[in-house]
Write an enzyme that holds these catalytic residues in place. Structure first.
Site, PDB file in Angstrom:
ATOM      1  CB  VAL A   1      -0.917   0.055   1.254  1.00  0.00           C
ATOM      2  CG1 VAL A   1      -1.895   1.215   1.169  1.00  0.00           C
ATOM      3  CG2 VAL A   1      -1.633  -1.255   1.486  1.00  0.00           C
ATOM      4  CG  ASP A   2       2.837   5.036  -1.756  1.00  0.00           C
ATOM      5  OD1 ASP A   2       3.323   5.342  -0.648  1.00  0.00           O
ATOM      6  OD2 ASP A   2       2.994   5.724  -2.775  1.00  0.00           O
ATOM      7  CB  THR A   3      -1.599   6.632   1.613  1.00  0.00           C
ATOM      8  OG1 THR A   3      -2.225   5.358   1.715  1.00  0.00           O
ATOM      9  CG2 THR A   3      -2.645   7.726   1.736  1.00  0.00           C
TER      10      THR A   3
ATOM     11  N   GLY B   1      -2.795   3.619  -3.333  1.00  0.00           N
ATOM     12  CA  GLY B   1      -2.611   2.523  -4.270  1.00  0.00           C
ATOM     13  C   GLY B   1      -2.486   1.255  -3.458  1.00  0.00           C
TER      14      GLY B   1
END
Length: 190
Positions: free
Chosen positions: A68-70, A105
């Site tokens: 996950v990436d934010t 994502g």
């Protein structure tokens, strides 16, 4: 479903998964995140989520790896984690009284089966207008240096966030509603 691995050190993501009853292990991905100017904020998060997931999945082929990436995006610019308190203040002051987007994502990979799925979740966030003194007090309370955009939705208590359109958990760092649907697609794997 195969064993789930979270490829992240984020305590907020761990807490969200635990609160929703998921059993998982944490194995942080040792990768360098990128933010090329030619990619949109959503593409950046999806790319970074994918490389995190792949970094762990190659060593854990029987597990389902969650990367996950934010990021916070405002006026076409990606606002990552601030380097220091001055940068944090500059970020929240810029967002003060305005609207921005939070992109996450998410990438799921099961190396043994070769199956993977990625998606992007977007939440629109509207901030209240605060004084500089209120912004400084907020930052002192939440410790912003490990948070994209220098704010903490999970600790907001209604002081900075006026309203939002989309997933609240996405603003924290993991869109749980969309994740639940994506995980169901892997439920037949062992």
């Amino acid at each position: 479903m195969p064993p789930l691995i979270l490829a992240s050190t984020s305590p907020r993501r761990r807490r969200l998964l635990l609160e929703h009853g998921y059993n998982f292990r944490v194995m942080p991905a040792e990768v360098t995140e990128i933010a090329p100017a030619h990619l949109s904020p959503g593409e950046i998060t999806l790319f970074n989520a994918r490389i995190k997931s792949h970094a762990i999945a190659r060593h854990q082929p029987r597990s389902l790896v969650l990367g996950v990436d934010t990021v916070v995006a405002f006026e076409g610019e990606v606002l990552g984690k601030p380097a220091n308190m001055e940068a944090a203040f500059a970020m929240v002051r810029r967002l003060n009284g305005r609207t921005h987007d939070v992109y996450s994502g998410v990438w799921l990979r099961h190396a043994k089966s070769g199956r993977e799925r990625g998606f992007i979740d977007i939440t629109r966030v509207h901030f209240r207008q605060l004084t500089d003194a209120q912004l400084h007090a907020y930052l002192a309370r939440i410790g912003p240096l490990d948070k994209a955009g220098a704010y903490a939705a999970q600790d907001d208590r209604g002081e900075l966030i006026d309203s939002l359109e989309g997933s609240f958990s996405n603003v924290i760092g993991l869109p749980m509603e969309a994740l639940a649907g994506a995980l169901r697609e892997f439920s037949s794997l062992e």
